[in-house]
Design an enzyme around this catalytic site. Structure first.
Site, PDB file in Angstrom:
ATOM      1  N   LYS A  54      23.259  90.797  40.856  1.00 20.38           N
ATOM      2  CA  LYS A  54      23.593  91.953  40.016  1.00 20.38           C
ATOM      3  C   LYS A  54      23.023  91.803  38.603  1.00 20.38           C
ATOM      4  O   LYS A  54      22.386  92.719  38.085  1.00 20.38           O
ATOM      5  CB  LYS A  54      25.125  92.125  39.933  1.00 20.38           C
ATOM      6  CG  LYS A  54      25.809  92.260  41.294  1.00 20.38           C
ATOM      7  CD  LYS A  54      27.300  92.435  41.165  1.00 20.38           C
ATOM      8  CE  LYS A  54      28.050  91.222  40.628  1.00 20.38           C
ATOM      9  NZ  LYS A  54      27.996  90.020  41.482  1.00 20.38           N
ATOM     10  N   ARG A  66      36.273  95.736  39.851  1.00 16.93           N
ATOM     11  CA  ARG A  66      36.475  94.677  40.836  1.00 16.93           C
ATOM     12  C   ARG A  66      37.767  94.854  41.619  1.00 16.93           C
ATOM     13  O   ARG A  66      38.052  94.050  42.499  1.00 16.93           O
ATOM     14  CB  ARG A  66      36.544  93.327  40.124  1.00 16.93           C
ATOM     15  CG  ARG A  66      35.235  92.523  40.168  1.00 16.93           C
ATOM     16  CD  ARG A  66      35.498  91.304  39.349  1.00 16.93           C
ATOM     17  NE  ARG A  66      34.719  90.149  39.582  1.00 16.93           N
ATOM     18  CZ  ARG A  66      33.660  89.774  38.865  1.00 16.93           C
ATOM     19  NH1 ARG A  66      33.177  90.557  37.952  1.00 16.93           N
ATOM     20  NH2 ARG A  66      33.088  88.617  39.089  1.00 16.93           N
ATOM     21  N   ARG A 110      21.950  78.291  39.203  1.00 11.83           N
ATOM     22  CA  ARG A 110      21.741  79.340  38.179  1.00 11.83           C
ATOM     23  C   ARG A 110      21.773  78.795  36.755  1.00 11.83           C
ATOM     24  O   ARG A 110      22.616  77.981  36.406  1.00 11.83           O
ATOM     25  CB  ARG A 110      22.828  80.410  38.329  1.00 11.83           C
ATOM     26  CG  ARG A 110      22.889  81.371  37.135  1.00 11.83           C
ATOM     27  CD  ARG A 110      23.619  82.641  37.437  1.00 11.83           C
ATOM     28  NE  ARG A 110      25.029  82.468  37.716  1.00 11.83           N
ATOM     29  CZ  ARG A 110      25.827  83.455  38.112  1.00 11.83           C
ATOM     30  NH1 ARG A 110      25.333  84.669  38.284  1.00 11.83           N
ATOM     31  NH2 ARG A 110      27.097  83.217  38.351  1.00 11.83           N
ATOM     32  N   ARG A 137      27.038  78.093  33.483  1.00 10.75           N
ATOM     33  CA  ARG A 137      28.417  78.554  33.399  1.00 10.75           C
ATOM     34  C   ARG A 137      29.400  77.523  33.938  1.00 10.75           C
ATOM     35  O   ARG A 137      29.132  76.878  34.936  1.00 10.75           O
ATOM     36  CB  ARG A 137      28.571  79.865  34.181  1.00 10.75           C
ATOM     37  CG  ARG A 137      28.011  81.048  33.432  1.00 10.75           C
ATOM     38  CD  ARG A 137      27.928  82.277  34.272  1.00 10.75           C
ATOM     39  NE  ARG A 137      29.122  82.566  35.062  1.00 10.75           N
ATOM     40  CZ  ARG A 137      29.278  83.679  35.763  1.00 10.75           C
ATOM     41  NH1 ARG A 137      28.318  84.598  35.757  1.00 10.75           N
ATOM     42  NH2 ARG A 137      30.363  83.879  36.474  1.00 10.75           N
ATOM     43  N   ARG A 153      36.236  82.386  43.757  1.00  9.41           N
ATOM     44  CA  ARG A 153      35.594  83.658  43.376  1.00  9.41           C
ATOM     45  C   ARG A 153      35.276  84.488  44.618  1.00  9.41           C
ATOM     46  O   ARG A 153      35.433  85.698  44.618  1.00  9.41           O
ATOM     47  CB  ARG A 153      34.327  83.365  42.565  1.00  9.41           C
ATOM     48  CG  ARG A 153      34.655  82.836  41.172  1.00  9.41           C
ATOM     49  CD  ARG A 153      33.496  82.112  40.542  1.00  9.41           C
ATOM     50  NE  ARG A 153      32.395  82.978  40.159  1.00  9.41           N
ATOM     51  CZ  ARG A 153      31.181  82.541  39.840  1.00  9.41           C
ATOM     52  NH1 ARG A 153      30.914  81.242  39.859  1.00  9.41           N
ATOM     53  NH2 ARG A 153      30.244  83.376  39.500  1.00  9.41           N
TER      54      ARG A 153
END
Ligand code: ADP
Ligand code: AMP
Length: 217
Positions: A15, A89, A128, A162, A173
């Site tokens: 996203k 969400r 990431r 992160r 998550r």
């Protein structure tokens, strides 16, 4: 005409990567509640302190907090169109967004579901990193910066990882996603707003598929 869209998908679906591309290519504005919450944490505000532990565990923060953030940002220079990234969400957030858009006289033009296999998410998330200046998204193996440690887009050497991009937090998550967010697929399908793209394709191919959707709505 400016378009307003939601990018919907699990953590690691791509996203943020696509939102950044749309900002560059179409002058749209990315509204990422995750980024807003991380900014609140970095600023040391009361709200930031309240949400820090929840985010690190990978749980969702309260609807009221994120709805408030979106309300605040939607009024500020977003007439070129908005990409909602990581919001809504929950069904409550989706209802609140619908009411807010109606109140502002704006339309939601499409909800783009980025379809991926869960099996790719661990690798995407644990590899990431992002540019601390402009937010460009990279990956250790599949999308490294051209010059190690230097952002391709803005040249910054401040790269960030992160705290919640661990295999452990990802489990929570993902569970939050399936329990609370995935019902939005049916919700927006029933409203006739859902479009789906293959999130497993190459970044350029995903971008092309999103462009195709945007040109049709
Ligand atoms: P999200 O915002 O949905 O959590 P990101 O856009 O941050 O996902 O992408 C997660 C990771 O996967 C990043 O490291 C990114 O570089 C990588 N990635 C994004 N899109 C693709 C893709 N189409 N193919 C391979 N890797 C991708
Ligand atoms: P993201 O950057 O979208 O992966 O979000 C990171 C974390 O921020 C999530 O795991 C949640 O703790 C929190 N968060 C972001 N957006 C929302 C939202 N719309 N509702 C609730 N929590 C959110």
């Amino acid at each position: 005409m400016a378009k307003n869209i939601i990018l919907l998908g699990p953590p690691g679906a791509g996203k943020g990567t696509q939102a950044k591309r749309l900002e560059e290519t179409r002058g749209m504005v990315q509204l990422s509640t995750g980024d807003m919450l991380r900014e609140a944490m970095a600023s040391g505000s009361d709200m930031g302190k309240r949400v820090a532990a929840i985010m690190d565990r990978g749980e969702l923060v309260t609807d009221e907090v994120v709805i408030g953030l979106i309300e605040e940002k939607l009024g500020q220079g977003t007439s070129g169109g908005v990409i909602f990234d990581g919001f809504p969400r929950t069904l409550k957030q989706a209802d609140a967004l619908g009411a807010l858009m109606a109140r502002l006289g704006r339309t939601l033009d499409a909800v783009i579901e980025m379809q991926v296999d869960d099996a790719v998410l661990v690798r995407r998330i644990t590899g990431r990193y992002t540019c601390g200046q402009c937010g460009a998204v990279y990956h250790d193996e599949t999308r490294p910066t051209k010059v190690a440690g230097t952002c391709d887009v803005c040249g910054s050497t401040e790269m960030k990882r992160r705290a919640d991009d661990t295999e452990e937090a990802l489990k929570t998550r993902l569970m939050e996603y399936y329990k609370k967010t995935s019902p939005l697929i049916g919700y927006y399908y029933a409203k006739g707003q859902l479009r789906s793209v293959d999130g497993l394709a190459e970044v350029d191919a995903v971008a092309a598929a999103i462009t195709k959707v945007l040109d049709k709505v």
